[in-house]
Structures are given as structure tokens and as C-alpha cells.
Design a protein around this motif. Structure first.
Motif, PDB file in Angstrom:
ATOM      1  N   ASP A 341      -2.857   4.072  -5.346  1.00  0.00           N
ATOM      2  CA  ASP A 341      -4.155   5.682  -5.252  1.00  0.00           C
ATOM      3  C   ASP A 341      -3.722   6.692  -6.022  1.00  0.00           C
ATOM      4  O   ASP A 341      -4.021   7.751  -6.797  1.00  0.00           O
ATOM      5  N   ARG A 344      -3.025   6.925  -9.230  1.00  0.00           N
ATOM      6  CA  ARG A 344      -5.039   7.287  -9.612  1.00  0.00           C
ATOM      7  C   ARG A 344      -5.065   8.409  -9.722  1.00  0.00           C
ATOM      8  O   ARG A 344      -5.280   9.142 -10.160  1.00  0.00           O
ATOM      9  N   THR A 348      -5.820  11.604 -12.282  1.00  0.00           N
ATOM     10  CA  THR A 348      -7.528  11.854 -12.749  1.00  0.00           C
ATOM     11  C   THR A 348      -7.816  13.409 -11.662  1.00  0.00           C
ATOM     12  O   THR A 348      -8.925  13.989 -12.397  1.00  0.00           O
TER      13      THR A 348
END
Ligand code: NAD
Ligand code: 44H
Length: 388
Positions: A341, A344, A348
Motif C-alpha cells: 500500500d 502504491r 500515485t
């Protein structure tokens, strides 16, 4: 006397269960891992094996285990008649054990002595967190049930690595241990745990432990992972990593000295003892276990942001801690859901939103911009974040 302990994992069997056994408690482990529960119930003794200087073997007997996912009623009955409940399940799991303890309190004879509840997690005031989860679980019944229990915060310290797959119920641990427990909540009848010590004010103990042992441990893990080391001992054998761990811990010691009035020389000795513990090369402790759940470790009151925020508020240095935070952001373990997580998010989201979401810092906090710059630098290394 009976103790129900949630979480029959590493620290559960290798420390909390051991000390409760030494205190004379009949021990009931509760866990949700069926193979572990079965393995515990298949034996009548297990060995806690200390490895490293002065290590001894100790045999634990007088225990059984209940799978709380399958036999909740049996567990609730045990809690209703217990003297002590402890947990070592991880801070985020407390909400799942809370309903069982509440149900046990509801069945408890109101005239019996209060159930003594202690959460043994690596978190500031974990027992208070458990108590709040119990209050939520009890809803309107809480007022009637609250008086049937007493709640004490604790600080638990012993390094218990992940145990080998299929290795049975025995546990390999380091020789060192410390268990500090708040005295006040128990009045004149504290639980019988001979090798624990009871203190009037836990705050200096838990912050000294979390912001030294765990800050240093995680810093070694994150730099070690980046350098390709598999174990904490191997990471610490690298002088550059040892220096970076030392830099972060000097900053947390400075905070502990100012905030709690702890003695600088004693803190230096405490740091040295801890670094020696980390260097125990017969303890098979990996950077992956110690670095686990980086989002929890980077959260607002945890081992990095907690001390760094308090240090910067007092005008103290935080460069070493920011260096460690940078290493934490690089922790990339595809088997760790929080690491996935985190990576990511770095790819992003923009630096400000990653900083806010991961650390929980307020945008106007003096640490916010410093962490945001570290996040942005990490995103540049990844070639990410800019287009988010
Ligand atoms: N291992 C250490 O060195 C150490 C030292 C001090 C404190 N702690 C703290 O103790 C806690 C446990 O750590 P650990 O290393 O023993 O982890 P672990 O993963 O070995 O043990 C946790 C156990 O909890 C069980 N569990 C999960 N959900 C449960 C539920 N709902 N009910 C009952 N059991 C449940 C798991 O199956 C597992 O057996 C963490 O908060 C950790 O920070 C660990
Ligand atoms: O359990 P965590 O994930 O909070 O931290 C990992 C280790 O630093 C920790 O388990 C230590 O081994 C332990 O806190 C030593 O007392």
C-alpha cells in the motif's frame, strides 16, 4: 488462578505466557490460527529457549488453547472465570478480541474480584485502546460491565523472532526481557507476575522502550533491507547502518531526557544495551519481521513520527529520524500488505497527501514540511508522484 491470553504467537508463548506460568496461573491461550491451536493442544509442555549470552531453557506447562473463531462460547466462559486477561495480537487486532472480553464480563459473577486486563502490544497505552474498543463493543451495557474489570497499561520488551515453519510450539527468544506494568489500577491486589515490575507512572517506560528499542530496531530493519541484509544482526554489522541507527537514537534520547527528565548517561547505557541485543547473531531475527507493517510504524504516535514530532516541537534535532523515515518509505516487501500500500501511495499520490495520510500530521505542524520533503525525494528516486 487463571489467565486467558489472546495471541499464542511469538511474544505470547515466548514471554507473556511464560511469565504468567511462572506466576502460577493456569494458562488459556486464545488464537485464530487453527494449526497453532491444534499444535498447542497436542503437547503438555513447551520450551522457551533463550539464545545468546547467559541464555537458559525454561519449560512451560499447564496450558491449553482455544480457537476463538470456532469456539467462542468456550472462550467466553473461560474469560468469565479468569483472574487475568492479556493480549499480544497486534494493536490493530484489539478491536476483534474486545467483544469476547465484553461477553466474558457479562457472564462474570459481579461479586468476584475484577478481571485484570493488560494489553501487551507495542503501542502507547494499548490497554486504554482495548478498553475503548470494549466500550464500543458493549454499547449501552458498558456502564454495568465496566466495574467488573481493571485496566493497566504495560510496556513489554523481549525480542522474539518469527519461529521456523513447522517448528512446533517451542520458542527461541533472546535472554533479555522487561515487563513494566502500571501499578495504580490494581489497588492492593496486583496480579502475581514475579519477574514483571510495577510502576506508578508508565509513560517514561513505554516511551523509552518504544522510542529506543523499536525506533532503533525499525531503523536497522529499513536500512538493512535497502542494503540487502536479511537479519538485524547483519544490518548492524554494517558500520554505516549502525551509525545511522545511533543518530536516530541520540535524537530520541534527547527527547526522553527533556520530556521525562531521564538521565543522559543512563540513556546512553540503555542505548548501548539495546544495540548489543540487536547484534545477537544467534537470534534469527529478520529485517522483514522487524520492518513489518510500515504504515503502522509511520503513524502519528508511533516510533518515528511520535518522537520526531515531539522533538521538533521542543526545538530538538530530527535529521537522524528523518533519515530513518526515508528508509522506511523505501521498504518494499511484496508479502507485506502495508508495504505494498505504501509503495502504491508513493507512486500515485502527491507528497503532501502521502505525508498527511501516512503520518497523520497536521499540515501546519513543524514536522509536516520536513517529512513532505523526504517523501518528495523518495518519489523522485522512484520517478513517481509528480503527475498525481
Ligand atoms: N515479537 C516480539 O519481539 C514482540 C516483543 C514485544 C511486543 N510485541 C508485540 O506483541 C504483539 C504480537 O507480536 P508477535 O511478534 O507475537 O506476533 P505474532 O504474529 O507472532 O503473534 C500474534 C498472534 O495473534 C494471533 N491472532 C490474530 N488475530 C487474533 C484474534 N482475533 N484473536 C486471537 N489471536 C489472534 C495470530 O494468529 C498470532 O498467533 C504485537 O503487538 C507486537 O508488537 C512483539
Ligand atoms: O512488533 P512490531 O512490529 O511493533 O515491532 C517489531 C519489533 O521491533 C518488535 O517486535 C521487537 O522485537 C520488540 O518490541 C522487542 O521488545
Amino acid at each position: 488462578m487463571k489467565a486467558v491470553h489472546f495471541g499464542a504467537g511469538n511474544i505470547g508463548r515466548g514471554f507473556v505466557g511464560l511469565l504468567l506460568h511462572e506466576g502460577g496461573y493456569e494458562l488459556v491461550f486464545s488464537d485464530v490460527a487453527a494449526p497453532l491451536v491444534d499444535a498447542i493442544n497436542a503437547v503438555d509442555r513447551y520450551t522457551v529457549r533463550e539464545v545468546g549470552p547467559g541464555g537458559v531453557d525454561t519449560v512451560v506447562t499447564g496450558f491449553r488453547a482455544i480457537n476463538s473463531a470456532e469456539n467462542a462460547e468456550e472462550l467466553i466462559d473461560e474469560i468469565a472465570g479468569a483472574n487475568v486477561v492479556t493480549t499480544a495480537v497486534g494493536p490493530t487486532v484489539l478491536r476483534f478480541v474486545a467483544p469476547h472480553i465484553v461477553a466474558g464480563l457479562a457472564l462474570r459473577d459481579p461479586s468476584s474480584p475484577p478481571l485484570q486486563i493488560m494489553a501487551c502490544e507495542n503501542a502507547i497505552n494499548a490497554t486504554d485502546v482495548l478498553r475503548e474498543e470494549m466500550k464500543v463493543a458493549a454499547g449501552g451495557a458498558w456502564d454495568a460491565l465496566e466495574g467488573r474489570a481493571v485496566f493497566a497499561n504495560t510496556a513489554v520488551d523481549r525480542i522474539v523472532p518469527a519461529q521456523p515453519e513447522g517448528g512446533g510450539v517451542d520458542v527461541t527468544v533472546e535472554p533479555f526481557f522487561e515487563w513494566a506494568i502500571e501499578r495504580g489500577p490494581f489497588g492492593v491486589e496486583p496480579p502475581v507476575i514475579p519477574r514483571a515490575h510495577f510502576v506508578d507512572d508508565l509513560a517514561p517506560y513505554i516511551e523509552r522502550k518504544l522510542f529506543t528499542v523499536n525506533t532503533g530496531h525499525a531503523t536497522a530493519a529499513y536500512f538493512g533491507a535497502a542494503a540487502g541484509s536479511d537479519t538485524i544482526a547483519a544490518a548492524l554489522a554494517d558500520d554505516t547502518i549502525a551509525g545511522r541507527v545511533d543518530a536516530a537514537l541520540r535524537e530520541t534520547s534527547a527527547l526522553l531526557e527533556v520530556k521525562h527528565g531521564l538521565d543522559a548517561e543512563e540513556l546512553a547505557r540503555y542505548r548501548a544495551t539495546i544495540l548489543d541485543r540487536f547484534r545477537n547473531d544467534v537470534l534469527p531475527d529478520t529485517v522483514w519481521r522487524v520492518g513489518r507493517q510500515p504504515l503502522r510504524k509511520l503513524s502519528r504516535h508511533e516510533r518515528f513520527i511520535g518522537p520526531a514530532a515531539q522533538a521538533i516541537e521542543r526545538g530538538l534535532g530530527v535529521d537522524g529520524l528523518l533519515d530513518a523515515i526515508s528508509a522506511a518509505l523505501a521498504f518494499d516487501d511484496v508479502e507485506d500488505a502495508q508495504s505494498v500500500d505504501l509503495q502504491r501511495m508513493l507512486r500515485t499520490q502527491d507528497a503532501a497527501s502521502v505525508t498527511a495520510e501516512v503520518t497523520g500530521l497536521e499540515a501546519d505542524h513543524p514536522l509536516f514540511g520536513r517529512v513532505e520533503a523526504v517523501v518528495a525525494a523518495r518519489q523522485q528516486e522512484l520517478g513517481a508522484g509528480a503527475d498525481a
